[in-house]
Design a protein around this motif. Structure first.
Motif, PDB file in Angstrom:
ATOM      1  N   ILE B 216     -19.126  14.480   3.500  1.00 47.38           N
ATOM      2  CA  ILE B 216     -17.948  14.251   2.660  1.00 47.38           C
ATOM      3  C   ILE B 216     -18.374  14.094   1.203  1.00 47.38           C
ATOM      4  O   ILE B 216     -19.285  13.329   0.891  1.00 47.38           O
ATOM      5  CB  ILE B 216     -17.197  12.972   3.092  1.00 47.38           C
ATOM      6  CG1 ILE B 216     -16.788  13.070   4.568  1.00 47.38           C
ATOM      7  CG2 ILE B 216     -15.981  12.734   2.203  1.00 47.38           C
ATOM      8  CD1 ILE B 216     -16.149  11.799   5.100  1.00 47.38           C
ATOM      9  N   LEU B 235     -16.221  18.238   4.306  1.00 49.42           N
ATOM     10  CA  LEU B 235     -14.870  17.825   3.950  1.00 49.42           C
ATOM     11  C   LEU B 235     -14.844  17.449   2.476  1.00 49.42           C
ATOM     12  O   LEU B 235     -15.690  16.674   2.020  1.00 49.42           O
ATOM     13  CB  LEU B 235     -14.443  16.608   4.773  1.00 49.42           C
ATOM     14  CG  LEU B 235     -14.244  16.793   6.280  1.00 49.42           C
ATOM     15  CD1 LEU B 235     -13.921  15.432   6.919  1.00 49.42           C
ATOM     16  CD2 LEU B 235     -13.118  17.791   6.555  1.00 49.42           C
ATOM     17  N   ALA B 245      -8.471  13.878   8.953  1.00 44.62           N
ATOM     18  CA  ALA B 245      -9.388  14.985   9.288  1.00 44.62           C
ATOM     19  C   ALA B 245     -10.428  14.530  10.301  1.00 44.62           C
ATOM     20  O   ALA B 245     -10.693  15.219  11.293  1.00 44.62           O
ATOM     21  CB  ALA B 245     -10.065  15.499   8.019  1.00 44.62           C
TER      22      ALA B 245
END
Ligand SMILES: NC(=O)c1ccc[n+]([C@@H]2O[C@H](COP(=O)([O-])OP(=O)(O)OC[C@H]3O[C@@H](n4cnc5c(N)ncnc54)[C@H](O)[C@@H]3O)[C@@H](O)[C@H]2O)c1
Ligand SMILES: [Zn+2]
Ligand SMILES: [Zn+2]
Lengths: 253, 389
Positions: B216, B235, B245
């Motif tokens: 992330i 992500l 998510a």
């Protein structure tokens, strides 16, 4: 702080040994108090500056005032209060600190018992000389270049690898006493060293005030002395940065 | 010699300073050949680490050549090519002897500073403020390395400088992050932060048996690197709702292991950012814990939160209830360099991981201030700038 310390020593069952009530605690304003003031002042200034924050700066300012007083023998507080420091009762300051050192008990004890080793890790000590099996001569530096203080002390209790206690002789410049215990730490963690250091500041309100301010510093001093002891034994050196390069021009570390 | 000095918040200058010398018998002097920036330095630049003094030389991730050794140094000799861990360990205390090097009792010259704030103080760290010992850092031509025998490791011939330098700090930190997760086969590991530390955490998660790795961040080039080199799914938190998510990607269970490789200066979107920044500015909280909050919420019940992103002080709005009632395990710490470096050098020598891709810019030390500006603003696809004095 005092009652707190007493409670702690009751809890830990420590400190049976107190300094005699003869020297620093009984002398009128004069040499001793000046030395104590200078010593405390220098300590306050030193640790205050080292701390680098507002509390530290307050410490340093207070330290400067004490230092001034120590150096000149003049005390405005004393004058305003209209007292001298002769006739109040004496105070006993006692500091207890423990550390664990990852070395066998015998090794730790033997290093301390060779009193000549003490200045290797006690920053304020200049020299300790063994005069006989029990008696020793101590020379301490007064920070700030005011001079040195000297006294004789006797080992009054000694149990090999377990306990060492000493006391300054009557009429010393600074009445003081100490007791160090050596105990096995749990499992293979080495040796617990517990030091109980006590001293009598000069009598009277000003002596008491100075002592109150100085107490945390003496605590820190005992703590840092013990820490240097641990570092010396565990690694053979005391970490330093004094002398390393930096972009500062004034102080080179 | 030349050195990069901290002279105030966001003020760095290249200066002429004296050469270092041996001060203790266990010291060595190393001629620095490579010295990297690190996310931890940004906390110094931004003023979140107290006890910096004007003129302090910064830098802690480095390698070089031994040019002088003290009388007690036994394992090193002149000419050795070494990588040096960023954390100093004495080797003799309880913590060093049990491989918890960043907790060393003895290497911090001023433990009283951290003792006031934390109760007990950790180890010294190169170039990382007087709270961590005040040791001169590695963004210089030479550096004094105390406890040289414990902290310096000879680099095997086959490993090039560009790979070796990151076994000093980024790789051991990432590896420890994954190690602390207690990964079980098939686990999903999520890493917040795709910087040098996060990238190494992703690589290490695979080494330790992860079944799936998710990264992330918000910088596309960093996420692209995570995908390409660390084989992670990625992500972008500016594009998707992270909690949603992660839940959907894990069959509604939540990820098993969550790594925070961001720390106290986490960036956020929305209201949270203004709230945290305002509180941090007036010192009602010292750290912005956005990533931690998110990780605690995202993590599956009974999962692990592993924290290597650095925190310094106090957090606000910390979801303790969620952590407690989900029975989460927390592991964290400054990394144990000396424990991991030998193993990581083997891993690099074997070709299992090559951290060299973290080096996006190799600059001269003279460009130190610009290098940090670029690294801080993450411009020009910068992952890590390495200075070669
Ligand atoms: N524990 C240790 O021993 C140790 C050692 C080295 C570094 N660190 C710490 O690790 C952290 C990362 O270091 P680095 O060198 O990789 O730094 P870096 O600045 O290169 O990377 C940090 C990344 O985090 C991302 N980020 C910021 N907010 C985020 C958010 N809300 N969600 C997801 N990602 C976010 C940034 O975009 C950036 O890519 C720092 O806190 C550093 O202090 C710890
Ligand atoms: Zn780092
Ligand atoms: Zn240690």
């Amino acid at each position: 702080m005092d009652t707190f310390n007493t409670k702690l020593s009751e809890l830990l069952n420590t400190a049976h040994i107190n300094p005699p009530l003869t020297g620093s605690s009984q002398i009128n304003v004069g040499t001793t108090e000046r030395i104590i003031s200078a010593l405390g002042g220098a300590l306050l200034t030193y640790y205050g500056l080292k701390k680098l924050d507002t509390a530290g700066i307050a410490m340093a300012v207070a330290g400067g005032a004490l230092l001034f007083r120590g150096a000149t023998g003049y005390c405005p507080v004393n004058e305003v209060a209209g007292r001298d420091t002769a006739d109040s009762e004496s105070i006993l300051i006692q500091i207890t600190r423990s550390l664990t050192i990852r070395k066998p008990r015998a090794e730790v004890y033997q290093y301390w018992r060779r009193l000549e080793n003490l200045p290797n890790f006690m920053e304020h000590l200049q020299d300790v000389r063994q005069l006989g099996p029990k008696r020793s001569h101590w020379v301490a530096k007064v920070p700030g270049g005011v001079g040195t203080v000297e006294w004789d002390a006797d080992i009054i209790q000694e149990e090999e690898n377990t306990l060492l206690a000493w006391q300054s002789l009557p009429n010393s410049t600074i009445d003081n006493a100490g007791e160090v215990r050596f105990m096995d730490a749990p499992q293979d963690r080495g040796t617990v060293v517990q030091a109980i250091i006590s001293y009598r500041p000069p009598v009277g309100s000003v002596g008491g005030l100075a002592a109150k301010m100085m107490n945390p510093l003496f605590e820190q001093m005992v703590q840092e002395d013990l820490r240097r002891f641990k570092r010396l034994l565990e690694t053979g050196e005391i970490p330093i940065i004094e002398g390393q390069p930096s972009g500062r021009t004034s102080k080179n570390y | 010699m030349k050195a990069l000095c901290w002279n105030g918040i966001n003020k760095l200058n290249v200066e002429r300073v004296p050469d270092p010398s041996i001060l203790n018998p266990g010291d060595a002097i190393v001629r620095v050949t490579m010295s990297s920036v690190c996310g931890s330095d940004l906390h110094l630049l931004d003023g979140y680490v107290p006890a910096m003094r004007e003129g302090d030389i910064i830098g802690h991730e480095f390698m070089g050549e031994v040019v002088e050794v003290g009388p007690e140094v036994t394992k090193l000799k002149k000419g050795d090519r070494v990588v040096v861990g960023s954390v100093l360990g004495c080797g003799g205390c309880e913590f060093c002897q049990t491989d918890q090097w960043s907790l060393c009792d003895n290497s911090n010259t001023h433990p009283e500073i951290l003792e006031k704030a934390y109760g007990y103080a950790g180890a010294g760290i190169f170039g990382y403020s007087h709270a961590f010992g005040g040791y001169a850092g590695s963004h210089a031509e030479y550096i004094r390395v105390p406890y040289a025998d414990t902290g310096s490791f000879k680099v095997p011939e086959g490993i090039k400088d560009e790979s070796a330098v990151f076994t000093s700090d980024a790789f051991p930190t990432g590896y420890m992050a994954a190690d602390m997760c207690g990964i079980e086969p098939g686990d999903t590991v999520v890493v917040w932060g795709a910087g040098g530390v996060g990238q190494m955490a992703m690589q290490s998660a695979w080494l330790l048996g992860a079944g799936r790795v998710i990264a992330i961040d918000r910088f596309p080039e960093r996420l692209a690197m995570a995908k390409l080199y660390a084989k992670a799914e990625v992500l972008n938190y500016e594009e998707v709702d992270i909690l949603e998510a992660l839940r959907e990607m894990t069959g509604g269970r939540g990820p098993d292991r969550c790594i925070d490789a961001v720390g106290m200066e986490a960036h956020t979107t929305g209201v949270e950012q203004y709230y945290d920044r305002a509180k941090q500015a007036v010192r009602l909280q010292t750290d912005r814990p956005a990533v931690l909050r998110q990780a605690i919420m995202a993590c599956r019940k009974g999962g692990t939160i592993s924290i290597v992103g650095v925190y310094g002080g106090l957090l606000d709005k910390f979801p303790m209830g969620a952590a407690m009632n989900k029975a989460l395990t927390f592991r964290m710490g400054q990394m144990f360099a000396q424990k991991y470096i030998p193993k990581l050098l083997d891993i690099v020598a074997d070709g299992q991981v090559d951290p060299a891709y973290l080096l996006t810019h190799k600059w001269s030390l003279d460009q130190g201030p610009e290098g940090y500006k670029m690294f801080k603003e993450k411009t020009d696809n910068c992952m890590r700038v390495v200075f070669a004095p």
